[in-house]
Design a protein around this motif. Structure first.
Motif, PDB file in Angstrom:
ATOM      1  N   ALA A 106      29.518   0.756   1.649  1.00  0.00           N
ATOM      2  CA  ALA A 106      28.063   0.820   1.803  1.00  0.00           C
ATOM      3  C   ALA A 106      27.482   1.973   0.989  1.00  0.00           C
ATOM      4  CB  ALA A 106      27.687   0.959   3.275  1.00  0.00           C
ATOM      5  N   ASP A 107      28.175   3.103   0.954  1.00  0.00           N
ATOM      6  CA  ASP A 107      27.719   4.240   0.150  1.00  0.00           C
ATOM      7  C   ASP A 107      27.690   3.883  -1.334  1.00  0.00           C
ATOM      8  OD1 ASP A 107      27.340   5.843   2.364  1.00  0.00           O
ATOM      9  OD2 ASP A 107      29.286   6.866   2.178  1.00  0.00           O
ATOM     10  N   LYS A 108      28.709   3.174  -1.802  1.00  0.00           N
ATOM     11  CA  LYS A 108      28.737   2.752  -3.205  1.00  0.00           C
ATOM     12  C   LYS A 108      27.572   1.820  -3.507  1.00  0.00           C
ATOM     13  CE  LYS A 108      33.749   3.034  -3.760  1.00  0.00           C
ATOM     14  NZ  LYS A 108      34.989   2.255  -3.945  1.00  0.00           N
ATOM     15  N   THR A 109      27.326   0.869  -2.611  1.00  0.00           N
ATOM     16  CA  THR A 109      26.229  -0.074  -2.804  1.00  0.00           C
ATOM     17  C   THR A 109      24.894   0.654  -2.831  1.00  0.00           C
ATOM     18  OG1 THR A 109      27.521  -1.768  -1.654  1.00  0.00           O
ATOM     19  CG2 THR A 109      25.166  -2.179  -1.901  1.00  0.00           C
ATOM     20  N   ILE A 110      24.712   1.604  -1.946  1.00  0.00           N
ATOM     21  CA  ILE A 110      23.464   2.384  -1.906  1.00  0.00           C
ATOM     22  C   ILE A 110      23.291   3.168  -3.202  1.00  0.00           C
ATOM     23  CG2 ILE A 110      22.316   4.329  -0.771  1.00  0.00           C
ATOM     24  CD1 ILE A 110      23.476   3.233   1.881  1.00  0.00           C
ATOM     25  N   ALA A 111      24.358   3.760  -3.701  1.00  0.00           N
ATOM     26  CA  ALA A 111      24.287   4.519  -4.948  1.00  0.00           C
ATOM     27  C   ALA A 111      23.883   3.609  -6.106  1.00  0.00           C
ATOM     28  CB  ALA A 111      25.616   5.203  -5.233  1.00  0.00           C
ATOM     29  N   LEU A 112      24.455   2.393  -6.156  1.00  0.00           N
ATOM     30  CA  LEU A 112      24.092   1.445  -7.208  1.00  0.00           C
ATOM     31  C   LEU A 112      22.628   1.032  -7.092  1.00  0.00           C
ATOM     32  CD1 LEU A 112      27.251  -0.859  -7.314  1.00  0.00           C
ATOM     33  CD2 LEU A 112      26.489   0.737  -9.076  1.00  0.00           C
ATOM     34  N   LEU A 113      22.180   0.782  -5.881  1.00  0.00           N
ATOM     35  CA  LEU A 113      20.779   0.398  -5.675  1.00  0.00           C
ATOM     36  C   LEU A 113      19.831   1.530  -6.069  1.00  0.00           C
ATOM     37  CD1 LEU A 113      21.048  -1.519  -2.290  1.00  0.00           C
ATOM     38  CD2 LEU A 113      20.603  -2.498  -4.542  1.00  0.00           C
ATOM     39  N   ALA A 115      20.438   3.798  -8.329  1.00  0.00           N
ATOM     40  CA  ALA A 115      20.460   3.868  -9.790  1.00  0.00           C
ATOM     41  C   ALA A 115      19.557   2.789 -10.387  1.00  0.00           C
ATOM     42  CB  ALA A 115      21.886   3.723 -10.305  1.00  0.00           C
ATOM     43  N   ARG A 116      19.628   1.588  -9.851  1.00  0.00           N
ATOM     44  CA  ARG A 116      18.765   0.505 -10.331  1.00  0.00           C
ATOM     45  C   ARG A 116      17.297   0.836 -10.086  1.00  0.00           C
ATOM     46  NH1 ARG A 116      22.124  -4.611  -7.901  1.00  0.00           N
ATOM     47  NH2 ARG A 116      23.893  -4.447  -9.320  1.00  0.00           N
ATOM     48  N   LEU A 117      16.996   1.368  -8.928  1.00  0.00           N
ATOM     49  CA  LEU A 117      15.615   1.739  -8.606  1.00  0.00           C
ATOM     50  C   LEU A 117      15.094   2.808  -9.567  1.00  0.00           C
ATOM     51  CD1 LEU A 117      13.223   1.387  -6.693  1.00  0.00           C
ATOM     52  CD2 LEU A 117      14.240   3.126  -5.241  1.00  0.00           C
ATOM     53  N   ASN A 118      15.955   3.796  -9.877  1.00  0.00           N
ATOM     54  CA  ASN A 118      15.573   4.842 -10.815  1.00  0.00           C
ATOM     55  C   ASN A 118      15.286   4.260 -12.199  1.00  0.00           C
ATOM     56  OD1 ASN A 118      15.739   6.856  -8.903  1.00  0.00           O
ATOM     57  ND2 ASN A 118      17.856   7.404  -9.423  1.00  0.00           N
ATOM     58  N   LYS A 119      16.114   3.315 -12.643  1.00  0.00           N
ATOM     59  CA  LYS A 119      15.895   2.683 -13.941  1.00  0.00           C
ATOM     60  C   LYS A 119      14.589   1.903 -13.948  1.00  0.00           C
ATOM     61  CE  LYS A 119      20.580   2.158 -15.702  1.00  0.00           C
ATOM     62  NZ  LYS A 119      21.587   1.219 -16.139  1.00  0.00           N
ATOM     63  N   LEU A 120      14.315   1.164 -12.856  1.00  0.00           N
ATOM     64  CA  LEU A 120      13.071   0.405 -12.777  1.00  0.00           C
ATOM     65  C   LEU A 120      11.876   1.346 -12.762  1.00  0.00           C
ATOM     66  CD1 LEU A 120      14.008  -2.378 -10.198  1.00  0.00           C
ATOM     67  CD2 LEU A 120      13.611  -2.656 -12.661  1.00  0.00           C
ATOM     68  N   GLU A 121      11.982   2.460 -12.077  1.00  0.00           N
ATOM     69  CA  GLU A 121      10.887   3.424 -12.045  1.00  0.00           C
ATOM     70  C   GLU A 121      10.656   4.041 -13.416  1.00  0.00           C
ATOM     71  OE1 GLU A 121      11.949   6.211  -8.996  1.00  0.00           O
ATOM     72  OE2 GLU A 121      11.153   4.940  -7.378  1.00  0.00           O
ATOM     73  N   GLN A 122      11.734   4.301 -14.153  1.00  0.00           N
ATOM     74  CA  GLN A 122      11.599   4.878 -15.495  1.00  0.00           C
ATOM     75  C   GLN A 122      10.948   3.887 -16.460  1.00  0.00           C
ATOM     76  OE1 GLN A 122      15.472   6.214 -16.635  1.00  0.00           O
ATOM     77  NE2 GLN A 122      15.417   8.006 -15.280  1.00  0.00           N
ATOM     78  N   LYS A 123      11.279   2.614 -16.333  1.00  0.00           N
ATOM     79  CA  LYS A 123      10.680   1.577 -17.177  1.00  0.00           C
ATOM     80  C   LYS A 123       9.203   1.420 -16.869  1.00  0.00           C
ATOM     81  CE  LYS A 123      14.736  -1.307 -18.043  1.00  0.00           C
ATOM     82  NZ  LYS A 123      15.308  -2.629 -17.845  1.00  0.00           N
ATOM     83  N   GLY A 124       8.843   1.575 -15.632  1.00  0.00           N
ATOM     84  CA  GLY A 124       7.460   1.416 -15.204  1.00  0.00           C
ATOM     85  C   GLY A 124       6.566   2.554 -15.654  1.00  0.00           C
ATOM     86  N   GLU A 125       7.123   3.685 -15.962  1.00  0.00           N
ATOM     87  CA  GLU A 125       6.311   4.841 -16.345  1.00  0.00           C
ATOM     88  C   GLU A 125       5.807   4.725 -17.706  1.00  0.00           C
ATOM     89  OE1 GLU A 125       8.669   8.325 -15.658  1.00  0.00           O
ATOM     90  OE2 GLU A 125       8.477   8.136 -13.525  1.00  0.00           O
TER      91      GLU A 125
END
Length: 125
Positions: A106-113, A115-125
């Motif tokens: 679960a910790d690994k899955t949360i870390a991946l999620l 990371a994906r959220l951070n990438k989406l936020e960076q693209k949105g900026e």
């Protein structure tokens, strides 16, 4: 005396107390004793042969049968302890290990999620 040792002793004594009060277990041990007498008598009557073709001596027969009885007793004790743990809701080490593995996944899955959220936020900026 360390607290861990004291807790282990308390746990062991409570396990032994519960097992001694378990009527089904006591009846089963009584039945095993009666069956054991008959099995020992029959085992001593039968002839066992070792790998060289020589008849196994009486003491060796006893040792073999004692080993088999020990294995059966250990299996029964393991079953009773597992039932006891379930009754008093104490997690068995296997259950704890499995939960720790699930937590790590679960910790690994949360870390991946994240990371994906951070990438989406960076693209949105």
């Amino acid at each position: 005396m360390k607290a861990k040792t004291l807790i282990e002793l308390l746990t062991l004594s409570s396990n032994l107390y519960v097992m001694s009060k378990d009527e089904e277990l006591m009846q089963h041990l009584k039945n095993m004793t009666e069956k054991g007498k008959n099995k020992i008598n029959n085992a001593m009557k039968e002839t066992l042969v070792d790998e060289d073709g020589n008849e196994v001596e009486f003491i060796d027969k006893l040792i073999i049968k004692a080993g088999q009885a020990k294995q059966e007793l250990e299996e029964k004790i393991e079953e009773v302890v597992a039932q006891f743990y379930k009754k008093i809701n104490i997690a068995h080490t296997d259950e704890i290990r499995a939960l720790n593995e699930k937590l790590a996944e679960a910790d690994k899955t949360i870390a991946l999620l994240e990371a994906r959220l951070n990438k989406l936020e960076q693209k949105g900026e």
